[in-house]
Scaffold this motif. Structure first.
Motif, PDB file in Angstrom:
ATOM      1  N   ASN A   3      42.532  43.860  49.771  1.00  0.00           N
ATOM      2  CA  ASN A   3      41.137  43.644  49.403  1.00  0.00           C
ATOM      3  C   ASN A   3      40.748  42.243  49.878  1.00  0.00           C
ATOM      4  O   ASN A   3      41.325  41.256  49.434  1.00  0.00           O
ATOM      5  CB  ASN A   3      41.016  43.785  47.870  1.00  0.00           C
ATOM      6  N   CYS A   6      40.137  39.391  47.461  1.00  0.00           N
ATOM      7  CA  CYS A   6      41.077  39.245  46.342  1.00  0.00           C
ATOM      8  C   CYS A   6      42.032  38.073  46.537  1.00  0.00           C
ATOM      9  O   CYS A   6      42.744  37.990  47.541  1.00  0.00           O
ATOM     10  CB  CYS A   6      41.860  40.556  46.195  1.00  0.00           C
ATOM     11  N   PHE A   8      44.822  37.349  44.981  1.00  0.00           N
ATOM     12  CA  PHE A   8      46.257  37.671  45.011  1.00  0.00           C
ATOM     13  C   PHE A   8      46.634  38.376  46.317  1.00  0.00           C
ATOM     14  O   PHE A   8      47.755  38.201  46.802  1.00  0.00           O
ATOM     15  CB  PHE A   8      46.665  38.488  43.782  1.00  0.00           C
ATOM     16  N   CYS A   9      45.717  39.142  46.926  1.00  0.00           N
ATOM     17  CA  CYS A   9      45.974  39.673  48.278  1.00  0.00           C
ATOM     18  C   CYS A   9      46.156  38.516  49.254  1.00  0.00           C
ATOM     19  O   CYS A   9      47.038  38.554  50.112  1.00  0.00           O
ATOM     20  CB  CYS A   9      44.838  40.579  48.734  1.00  0.00           C
ATOM     21  N   HIS A  48      47.275  46.167  46.917  1.00  0.00           N
ATOM     22  CA  HIS A  48      46.212  45.896  45.948  1.00  0.00           C
ATOM     23  C   HIS A  48      45.991  47.071  45.001  1.00  0.00           C
ATOM     24  O   HIS A  48      45.638  48.173  45.440  1.00  0.00           O
ATOM     25  CB  HIS A  48      44.892  45.579  46.664  1.00  0.00           C
ATOM     26  N   HIS A  99      43.709  42.095  40.432  1.00  0.00           N
ATOM     27  CA  HIS A  99      44.824  42.607  41.243  1.00  0.00           C
ATOM     28  C   HIS A  99      45.991  42.621  40.261  1.00  0.00           C
ATOM     29  O   HIS A  99      46.337  41.572  39.680  1.00  0.00           O
ATOM     30  CB  HIS A  99      45.077  41.665  42.432  1.00  0.00           C
TER      31      HIS A  99
HETATM   32 ZN    ZN Z   1      44.414  42.227  45.802  1.00  0.00          ZN
END
Ligand code: ZN
Ligand code: AMP
Length: 115
Positions: A3, A6, A8-9, A48, A99
């Motif tokens: 994503n 995002c 954390f991505c 994700h 996430h």
């Molecule tokens: Zn993510």
């Protein structure tokens, strides 16, 4: 399955720096930027998913294995006597980053942490 928006991505893809303490086929472990206690770790799937309600159960064993390994390592390294393992799902449960991630919070007697 990334994503673009995002955070954390971006960490998984190496676009944002993090302190990585664990990696296996489908998960990474990083130190939380605002630790509740020293060693507070987040286990994050490389793909994700919004939260655990969105994550395939086939990843469950690997997630459990990662949480156990990290908990035991924190206890062995003496940052912890025990751990809390916590997953917040949706805003009403306190989820801020969308996430999936599991918190591993090292605990010691009298550390005054409350939930
Ligand atoms: Zn993510
Ligand atoms: P939650 O309420 O479960 O969604 O918690 C999100 C967690 O992610 C919080 O404990 C934050 O401190 C942590 N966090 C947010 N951004 C970062 C980041 N860039 N690196 C490490 N931890 C982060």
């Amino acid at each position: 399955m990334t994503n673009q928006e995002c955070i954390f991505c971006k960490i998984v893809n190496g676009e944002i720096e993090s302190k990585e303490v664990y990696e296996d086929d489908n998960f990474i472990g990083i130190l939380d930027a605002n630790p509740k206690t020293p060693g507070h770790t987040l286990i994050i799937p490389k793909k994700h998913f919004r939260n655990i309600l969105d994550m395939p159960t086939t990843l469950g064993n690997e997630l459990l294995e990662a949480t156990k390994k990290i908990s035991l390592k924190l206890i062995k390294e003496k940052k912890a006597e025990g751990t809390n393992i916590l997953i917040n799902n949706e805003p009403s449960a306190g989820q801020l980053v969308f996430h999936m991630h599991a918190h591993i919070i090292p605990r010691k007697k009298n550390d005054k942490i409350t939930f």
